[in-house]
Design an enzyme around this catalytic site. Structure first.
Site, PDB file in Angstrom:
ATOM      1  N   GLU A 169       0.829  -1.206   0.000  1.00  0.00           N
ATOM      2  CA  GLU A 169       0.000   0.000   0.000  1.00  0.00           C
ATOM      3  C   GLU A 169       0.869   1.264   0.000  1.00  0.00           C
ATOM      4  O   GLU A 169       1.845   1.369   0.745  1.00  0.00           O
ATOM      5  CB  GLU A 169      -0.885  -0.015   1.249  1.00  0.00           C
ATOM      6  N   LYS A 181      -8.967   3.059  -2.579  1.00  0.00           N
ATOM      7  CA  LYS A 181      -9.330   2.450  -1.304  1.00  0.00           C
ATOM      8  C   LYS A 181     -10.701   2.967  -0.880  1.00  0.00           C
ATOM      9  O   LYS A 181     -10.974   4.172  -0.929  1.00  0.00           O
ATOM     10  CB  LYS A 181      -8.268   2.790  -0.250  1.00  0.00           C
ATOM     11  N   CYS A 192      -5.829  -2.935   1.898  1.00  0.00           N
ATOM     12  CA  CYS A 192      -5.647  -2.974   3.361  1.00  0.00           C
ATOM     13  C   CYS A 192      -6.980  -3.084   4.110  1.00  0.00           C
ATOM     14  O   CYS A 192      -7.555  -4.163   4.190  1.00  0.00           O
ATOM     15  CB  CYS A 192      -4.836  -1.762   3.823  1.00  0.00           C
TER      16      CYS A 192
END
Length: 558
Positions: A45, A114, A150
């Site tokens: 990430e 994200k 994540c």
């Protein structure tokens, strides 16, 4: 078999340099160059800008730099070789996203954002990023990838959406900070998503220290049947190629590297020690210090801090100084010298008595009608801080503070004295665990430690009653309850957010619990001025736990 029946995906479990996009891009290109014939390289990430970037990501010049470097990385793929999935910050229509970009055939082939931005504990991503929509899968060489970033993997909704939209494999780039006991939690979360979706999952985590957080790596793959064919080591960088096959049932990863993951109490202590090593080592290197300097008292806190420093940096980069006063026992001097000899690091002695006498003389006209008290004790501590900072200024090593979490919690530390310094490896380690970790290191040596085999401190350092030695026959127990009781109450107040009445129900004395809660809140102003230190548990002082300096709340009054 055609290409769509086989895939090779390289896991790049690597560190980052926050804010240095060129250096991070160069490191990725080097990995690509050395990877040989693979189809895709997955990076962690925000690998291009570093994680966590905090307010750096709000700088337009950083975003522009990241865009230029991403385009340079994309151009490198025009040779027809490995594609890359690269985490970066991406700006669109004035909004900044935590993004992952597929770079292939010389261009940015796809970008996904994200969706679930964490905003708890160490995380405050909602402050700096905009949440992306539920992402669509990415098509790569006829294979449909779902790319949860994540936090996106921690809830059912997003992965279910990707499955519904045709994803065949889940690729998860992470910047998941270490905390004790977190590795099996990650594994369970991924196993749950695999079971729910029926899709295999490749979980990649970064490795390395960044200020107060460390990333432990430990990347892995979970197949559709729940088996784990590949697991990478914790606490070290690793690049590993995974091999994937497609059958009528779907994709699966071939069995490969199976790294041993530490478990049980020994595993817990090992992880804590290696987190402290990595946090300190990377902080010193990233900030260009020549090494570290610390006061070695003959007590367990400074002994353990010195051992971590030697293991992280090497004995030649650790300088210990004894700072004896008239209250320092010969036993402490002998133990400090023995510690330094065991570790092989430099040891000097700078007695502080002349300075104490000078300060006493300076203040005598003002203090003549007052009896000696904690003021005189703190003067000794502060003079030690002055000496250490002077040596640091003259020779450039960073001063390493040695206070533990129990002391920091109740304010058993002196501002501008033993709190002086640039970093604290024990800041999130309760005193009870200081003893356990010290015993562990005396019988274990981490694989990448630069220090000696065998004992790193005399047994007497671990077994003798702790003392600040700032007055005659002083013991910590004069001011504090036994550490096993103190730490249990503190853990309840800090990690569990319990009230005094909750702890009384557990059997602790009401007056003691009330006193400890008062000390905890009153010491907040000290902690706000303390140096950073590596996060080890779920609620470290600093990023995890943010309290007002001035407040009157006490659970004992509610």
């Amino acid at each position: 078999m055609s290409m769509t029946d086989q895939l090779t995906i390289l896991l790049a479990q690597i560190p980052q340099t926050v804010g240095h996009c060129r250096r991070n891009a160069d490191a990725m290109l080097k990995i690509r160059q050395e990877a040989g014939k693979v189809d895709l390289i997955l990076f962690p990430e925000l690998q291009l800008i570093g994680y966590p970037p905090e307010d750096l990501v709000l700088k337009p010049s950083l975003l522009q730099n990241a865009k230029e470097e991403l385009e340079r990385l994309a151009l490198a793929t025009s040779d027809g070789g490995a594609a890359m999935l690269v985490g970066t910050a991406w700006q669109e229509k004035g909004r900044i996203f935590n993004a992952v970009a597929l770079l292939d055939q010389g261009k940015i082939a796809a970008i996904r954002y994200k969706h679930d931005l964490p905003n708890y504990g160490t995380f405050d991503e909602k402050r700096i990023f905009s949440a992306g929509p539920l992402p669509e899968p990415v098509l790569f060489r006829d294979v449909s990838f779902g790319i949860p970033v994540c936090e996106d993997i921690w809830t059912e909704k997003l992965c279910a959406h990707l499955k519904e939209r045709g994803a065949e494999i889940l690729l998860v780039p992470n910047g998941s900070p270490f905390e004790s006991g977190k590795y099996p939690v990650r594994r369970k979360v991924v196993a749950d998503r695999v079971k729910e979706t029926g899709l295999p999952c490749l979980y990649l985590n970064r490795v390395g220290g960044q200020d107060e957080v460390v990333f432990d790596g430990g990347s892995f793959v979970v197949n559709r049947d729940g088996a784990m064919p590949v697991s990478l080591p914790q606490w070290q960088a690793d690049c590993y190629v995974t091999h994937w096959q497609k059958t009528e049932e779907g994709w699966s990863c071939d069995k490969g590297l199976q790294s041993k993951i530490s478990e049980g109490e020994d595993g817990r202590l090992s992880d804590i020690y290696q987190a402290m090593m990595m946090g300190l080592g990377d902080y010193v290197r990233q900030n260009g210090f020549s090494g570290v300097l610390l006061g070695l008292s003959g007590g367990i806190d400074s002994a353990l801090s010195a051992a971590v420093a030697v293991d992280a940096l090497g004995a030649d980069k650790v300088w210990c100084v004894m700072l004896p006063s008239r209250y320092t026992s010969q036993e402490s001097l002998d133990d400090a010298r023995a510690c330094a000899e065991m570790l092989g690091c430099r040891l000097d002695s700078v007695p502080i008595n002349p300075a104490v006498e000078a300060i006493d003389g300076m203040l005598a006209p003002l203090f003549s009608e007052k009896k000696p008290d904690i003021t005189e004790e703190n003067i000794q501590s502060r003079l030690r801080g002055v000496v250490l900072m002077a040596i640091s200024n003259k020779f450039s090593p960073m001063v390493l503070t040695t206070g533990n979490k129990s002391e920091m919690a109740v304010g058993y530390a002196t501002l501008y004295g033993d709190m002086n310094g640039g970093y604290s490896v024990l800041k999130d380690l309760y005193k009870s665990d200081v003893f356990k970790v010290s015993r562990w290191r005396n019988s274990h040596k981490p694989a990448h430690a630069l220090g000696p085999d065998g004992n790193v401190m005399p047994d007497r350092v671990i077994t003798k009653p702790p003392s600040a030695e700032l007055r005659e026959d002083q013991k910590d127990s004069d001011s504090l309850p036994p550490y096993d009781i103190l730490d249990a109450v503190l853990h309840g107040l800090i990690e569990e957010d319990l009230s005094c009445s909750d702890l009384v129900k557990r059997g602790y004395d009401p007056d003691l619990v009330t006193r400890i809660e008062n000390l905890l809140h009153r010491a907040e102003y000290k902690r706000r001025q303390a140096p950073p230190g590596v996060k080890l548990g779920s609620r470290n002082f600093g990023r995890d736990r943010r309290y007002p300096l001035s407040h009157q709340f006490r659970s004992s009054h509610s």
